[in-house]
Write an enzyme that holds these catalytic residues in place. Structure first.
Site, PDB file in Angstrom:
ATOM      1  N   CYS A  59      -3.670 -59.224 -44.690  1.00 50.48           N
ATOM      2  CA  CYS A  59      -2.551 -59.790 -43.911  1.00 50.48           C
ATOM      3  C   CYS A  59      -1.257 -59.066 -44.250  1.00 50.48           C
ATOM      4  CB  CYS A  59      -2.372 -61.269 -44.241  1.00 50.48           C
ATOM      5  SG  CYS A  59      -3.797 -62.262 -43.969  1.00 50.48           S
TER       6      CYS A  59
HETATM    7  N1  SAJ Z   1       1.768 -60.194 -54.262  1.00 48.90           N
HETATM    8  C1  SAJ Z   1       2.676 -59.630 -55.154  1.00 48.90           C
HETATM    9  N2  SAJ Z   1       3.761 -60.370 -55.520  1.00 48.90           N
HETATM   10  C2  SAJ Z   1       3.974 -61.633 -55.058  1.00 48.90           C
HETATM   11  C3  SAJ Z   1       3.026 -62.183 -54.142  1.00 48.90           C
HETATM   12  C4  SAJ Z   1       1.934 -61.447 -53.768  1.00 48.90           C
HETATM   13  O1  SAJ Z   1       2.519 -58.487 -55.588  1.00 48.90           O
HETATM   14  O2  SAJ Z   1       4.956 -62.262 -55.433  1.00 48.90           O
HETATM   15  C5  SAJ Z   1       0.618 -59.388 -53.838  1.00 48.90           C
HETATM   16  C6  SAJ Z   1      -0.705 -60.040 -54.138  1.00 48.90           C
HETATM   17  O3  SAJ Z   1      -1.144 -59.692 -55.430  1.00 48.90           O
HETATM   18  C7  SAJ Z   1      -1.594 -59.434 -53.046  1.00 48.90           C
HETATM   19  C8  SAJ Z   1      -0.644 -59.268 -51.870  1.00 48.90           C
HETATM   20  O4  SAJ Z   1       0.674 -59.285 -52.426  1.00 48.90           O
HETATM   21  O5  SAJ Z   1      -2.069 -58.172 -53.445  1.00 48.90           O
HETATM   22  C9  SAJ Z   1      -0.767 -60.377 -50.833  1.00 48.90           C
HETATM   23  O6  SAJ Z   1      -0.753 -61.586 -51.535  1.00 48.90           O
HETATM   24  P1  SAJ Z   1      -0.428 -63.020 -50.822  1.00 48.90           P
HETATM   25  O7  SAJ Z   1      -0.108 -63.968 -51.923  1.00 48.90           O
HETATM   26  O8  SAJ Z   1       0.554 -62.860 -49.753  1.00 48.90           O
HETATM   27  O9  SAJ Z   1      -1.827 -63.494 -50.283  1.00 48.90           O
HETATM   28  P2  SAJ Z   1      -2.608 -63.173 -48.943  1.00 48.90           P
HETATM   29  O10 SAJ Z   1      -2.721 -61.725 -48.667  1.00 48.90           O
HETATM   30  O11 SAJ Z   1      -3.872 -63.943 -49.061  1.00 48.90           O
HETATM   31  O12 SAJ Z   1      -1.669 -63.797 -47.825  1.00 48.90           O
HETATM   32  C10 SAJ Z   1      -2.034 -64.999 -47.224  1.00 48.90           C
HETATM   33  C11 SAJ Z   1      -1.222 -65.093 -45.958  1.00 48.90           C
HETATM   34  N3  SAJ Z   1      -1.750 -66.144 -45.140  1.00 48.90           N
HETATM   35  C12 SAJ Z   1      -1.873 -65.919 -43.813  1.00 48.90           C
HETATM   36  O13 SAJ Z   1      -1.594 -64.875 -43.282  1.00 48.90           O
HETATM   37  C13 SAJ Z   1      -2.381 -67.040 -43.011  1.00 48.90           C
HETATM   38  C14 SAJ Z   1       0.237 -65.380 -46.254  1.00 48.90           C
HETATM   39  O14 SAJ Z   1       0.920 -65.737 -45.035  1.00 48.90           O
HETATM   40  C15 SAJ Z   1       0.364 -66.511 -47.197  1.00 48.90           C
HETATM   41  O15 SAJ Z   1       1.743 -66.744 -47.445  1.00 48.90           O
HETATM   42  C16 SAJ Z   1      -0.333 -66.125 -48.483  1.00 48.90           C
HETATM   43  O16 SAJ Z   1      -1.744 -66.041 -48.143  1.00 48.90           O
HETATM   44  C17 SAJ Z   1      -0.127 -67.173 -49.569  1.00 48.90           C
HETATM   45  O17 SAJ Z   1       0.987 -67.752 -49.591  1.00 48.90           O
HETATM   46  O18 SAJ Z   1      -1.035 -67.311 -50.392  1.00 48.90           O
END
Ligand code: SAJ
Length: 447
Positions: free
Chosen positions: A285
């Site tokens: 995403c």
């Molecule tokens: N990450 C960082 N720093 C942060 C947060 C995340 O480096 O502060 C990295 C994570 O390790 C990962 C990537 O970013 O590699 C994405 O992480 P994510 O927490 O955004 O998780 P995702 O990819 O599963 O995103 C999903 C998304 N959900 C949908 O699209 C429906 C996102 O909109 C959500 O906000 C996110 O989950 C969530 O909040 O968990």
């Protein structure tokens, strides 16, 4: 037909569908039974609708029809009982769309080899639906995509049947907000945004979601607004992660602990939201969705500079991590070349097995290129593909940790034995602040 007659016809068609929706007589369908579609199908069945799930993967269809669950967010017994009762069935036979009053499309929208949106799955689904489209049907696209997809791709394909959108059938967009593994928010309780091609389209789509979900159903004026808001949600994350990644690089040069800085900033009760640096940006995403917008913006001769710079910063993190490994080993009078590097975690974020776009993969490619003797342990991943080969992960043991010249913490899975890692490791480079508050006997470095 006069305008008044047309309006009366639409009103009657919408009312007829609303009645079926509100009495649960409506037969509803979900195209795509993945991490979005299967939970949605299950919630629709739990709400009392008869549901048909469609997928091109025979294996998935077979598992559903045997009541075998394969999505973590779905409760096994829920699926089993609704399949046994006949309320939910799956099929690869798209002709059953004829029986439907409403269908949601939850298929992948990846980027292609040229980093451009690949809407082929959406188009293929729309073409299948068009074959069996009939008056009074509601179609809702849920896949994350660029603003304009519903109106520019789905609508023409469906209207090729001669039926008119907003008069003969209803078309809307409602972005999926599934966060796999999230213990607090799920398909049922997460607020949902809905935008239809016409007011009637929005109303009937919102009515169906209100009968299925318990979160707020937020109506907007068009599919484009709904498509754009989802992209904004994830671009917001992408850019803020890039900001803290850039801060991490600068803080390292300045000898400042970026994690301490962020924790201090997070004491501000308003106007700040903490994000944390890491080894790079993974998942299907956050690294991808913003580039659907970048691509579409070019059509309007607009260059989304901020999004593209954020992408560059996030993409340079694997390189930065490997450079830091070199410098840290250098302090130990060792070269990266030939040193044993143990990577803790290869999944793109903690407590999941998902490898898509994992930043650990480019880190491993760079370690390989530098001649490091690397090995990976991950409690959620037994094997993964790297540079065309299948790599097996190894079991985490005190001996393994003690044998490493450098322990590189890449994914902070809860399942790791943090005390043992702190006790046995000679040198740790922690890209996730995973060892916060854990005693470390050897040398300890953070991103
Ligand atoms: N990450 C960082 N720093 C942060 C947060 C995340 O480096 O502060 C990295 C994570 O390790 C990962 C990537 O970013 O590699 C994405 O992480 P994510 O927490 O955004 O998780 P995702 O990819 O599963 O995103 C999903 C998304 N959900 C949908 O699209 C429906 C996102 O909109 C959500 O906000 C996110 O989950 C969530 O909040 O968990």
């Amino acid at each position: 037909m006069s305008v008044l007659e047309t309006e009366a016809k639409i009103e009657q068609l919408a009312q007829s569908l609303l009645n079926k929706i509100n009495t649960k007589e409506a037969m509803v369908g979900v195209v795509g039974l993945g991490y979005v579609g299967l939970p949605l199908a299950v919630e629709k069945a739990k709400a009392g609708y008869r549901v048909i799930g469609f997928d091109v993967q025979e294996k998935r269809v077979g598992m559903v029809n045997e009541g075998i669950n394969y999505i973590g967010d779905v409760v096994d017994d829920d699926l089993k009982s609704m399949v046994e009762s006949g309320q939910f069935q799956a099929t690869t036979d798209y002709s059953k769309i004829t029986e439907l009053d409403a269908v949601a499309v939850c298929v992948p929208t990846p980027l292609d080899l040229y980093q451009q949106p690949d809407t082929s799955y959406v188009e293929a689904s729309a073409k299948e639906i068009a074959k069996y489209l009939h008056k009074g049907m509601l179609i809702v696209l849920e896949s994350t995509t660029y603003p304009g997809t519903t109106e520019e791709i789905l609508k023409p394909i469906l209207e090729d049947t001669g039926l008119v959108c907003g008069e003969d059938f209803f078309l809307a967009y409602s972005p999926e907000r599934v966060d796999p593994g999230n213990k607090h928010y799920n398909t049922k309780n997460t607020p949902k945004v809905v935008g239809g091609m016409t007011k009637s389209c929005t109303s009937v789509a919102a009515a169906l979601y209100r009968n299925v979900l318990e979160g707020d159903i937020h109506e907007v004026s068009s599919p484009a607004v709904a498509e754009m808001e989802k992209i904004l949600e994830n671009t917001f994350r992408n850019i803020n992660i890039a900001l803290v990644n850039e801060m991490a690089i600068l803080c390292n040069k300045m000898g400042i602990d970026v994690w301490e800085v962020i924790d201090a900033a997070a004491t501000k009760p308003y106007g700040f939201m903490p994000f944390y640096p890491g080894p790079g940006l993974g998942g299907h995403c956050i690294p991808i969705d913003p580039f659907y917008l970048t691509w579409k913006a070019r059509e309007y001769n607009y260059h989304t500079r901020l999004i593209e710079i954020a992408g560059e910063i996030n993409n340079e993190m694997p390189e930065f991590v490997v450079e830091r490994c070199m410098k840290i080993l250098n302090k130990e009078k060792k070269s990266l070349n030939g040193s044993k590097v143990l990577l803790l975690g290869v999944a793109y974020k903690k407590d999941i097995e998902d490898m898509r776009e994992s930043p650990v993969l480019p880190i491993l490619e760079k370690l390989e290129a530098e001649g490091a003797d690397w090995v990976v342990t991950d409690p959620h991943v037994t094997e993964f593909k790297l540079m065309g080969k299948i790599v097996q992960t190894v079991e985490l043991t005190p001996e393994l940790v003690a044998s490493a010249d450098l322990v590189l913490f890449t994914t902070n899975h809860t399942a790791f034995d943090y005390e043992m890692i702190g006790k046995e490791s000679k040198v740790i480079f922690d890209t996730r602040n995973a060892m916060k508050d854990i005693p470390v006997s050897g040398k300890y470095y953070k991103l």
